[in-house]
Design an enzyme around this catalytic site. Sequence first.
Site, mmCIF file in Angstrom:
data_model
loop_
_atom_site.group_PDB
_atom_site.id
_atom_site.type_symbol
_atom_site.label_atom_id
_atom_site.label_comp_id
_atom_site.label_asym_id
_atom_site.label_seq_id
_atom_site.Cartn_x
_atom_site.Cartn_y
_atom_site.Cartn_z
ATOM 1 N N HIS A 1 41.361 45.848 37.618
ATOM 2 C CA HIS A 1 39.959 45.657 37.964
ATOM 3 C C HIS A 1 39.307 46.900 38.547
ATOM 4 C CE1 HIS A 1 40.016 40.964 38.259
ATOM 5 N NE2 HIS A 1 40.338 41.419 37.067
ATOM 6 N N LYS B 1 38.354 37.029 39.731
ATOM 7 C CA LYS B 1 38.985 37.161 41.047
ATOM 8 C C LYS B 1 40.439 37.618 40.886
ATOM 9 C CE LYS B 1 41.535 33.534 40.169
ATOM 10 N NZ LYS B 1 43.007 33.667 40.068
ATOM 11 N N ARG C 1 51.015 36.972 35.768
ATOM 12 C CA ARG C 1 51.130 36.754 37.212
ATOM 13 C C ARG C 1 52.486 37.212 37.757
ATOM 14 N NH1 ARG C 1 48.808 32.549 34.656
ATOM 15 N NH2 ARG C 1 46.858 31.646 35.424
#
Length: 332
Positions: free
Chosen positions: A85, A103, A171
């Site tokens: 990001h 997020k 993840r």
Amino acid sequence: MSPSAGGRDVLRLGVVGGADVAVRRVLPALSGVAGLELAAVASRSRAKAEKITARFGGRPVEGYDALLEMPEIDAVYIPLPSGLHAHWIGRALASGKHVLAEKPLTTEARDTERLHAAAFEAGLVLRENYMFPGHRLHARVAALLAEGLIGEIRSFDAVFAIPPRPAGDVRHRPELGGGALLDCGGYPLRAAVRFLGPDLDVLGAHLRIDPALGVDVAGAALLRAPGGASVHCEFGFDHYYASGYRFLGSAGRLAVEHVFTTPAEHEPVLRVERAGRRYEEAVAADDQFRNSLAAFAADVRAGRAGTSRATRAQARIVDRVRRIAGRTAPAA
């Protein structure tokens, strides 16, 4: 922004990456947002970009930089892994684009502050796409608390946990910002900030690390609100599914389930106990995915440059949780 055929301003949006959350949640909601138009989708693979645009519209683009160089794009949505990001938000801002990023906005508070300053100076909107605060449920809860329904808030407990992820899931990759704190932990922490304010003090934290993966797969944090209320946030991704929060007050308690990834057709139910009586209140269904996009477009039109205080406060809280738990930020 570009003028539409009807003469109204239209925010032309480009998507940087074809992540699952974009295809399943965000792009299906976009068509219902007035004044927002999908102009292009970029992927490292042109075939993937073509597959997405064939379904949702817009121009397929190979490569993220190529999309950022398109002058007709007003804003970008970035659903890339969180470890990427900071780089791509910085590139988008430097290209003069408003940014809505999934997020967490970044993996470290210093990057969040740096990008906020860059966006503010350039007059650009930078938003973190936690969608749940836009659901009408949370406004109703806040109103009831303000009315004193349960008296003074003594404690707040929140949990977001999901079942184990498949092998190779993003993840599980520390170099891409993996781990439960960044993926799941932000939801209960953001709920705490939403209801108790940004000035939360982290008192303790624990992260359970999977040594084979090198990332945290579960954790919890204990915080204190300025008024003295205790806050407990629990999270993880090797659990039975759980998504909810509970307030305990001086005169009652209030709880609700399924609060973070609420489907558009779901009607949440508030469960209240006070004065020895229990009752339930249903809240009308709402589309938090559409609401998040509409709020971003409204912020752009209103010229609300930079990112929110809540986003910056949460980034600092996450850093503090990680430090107390004895972990460092994931390597980018």
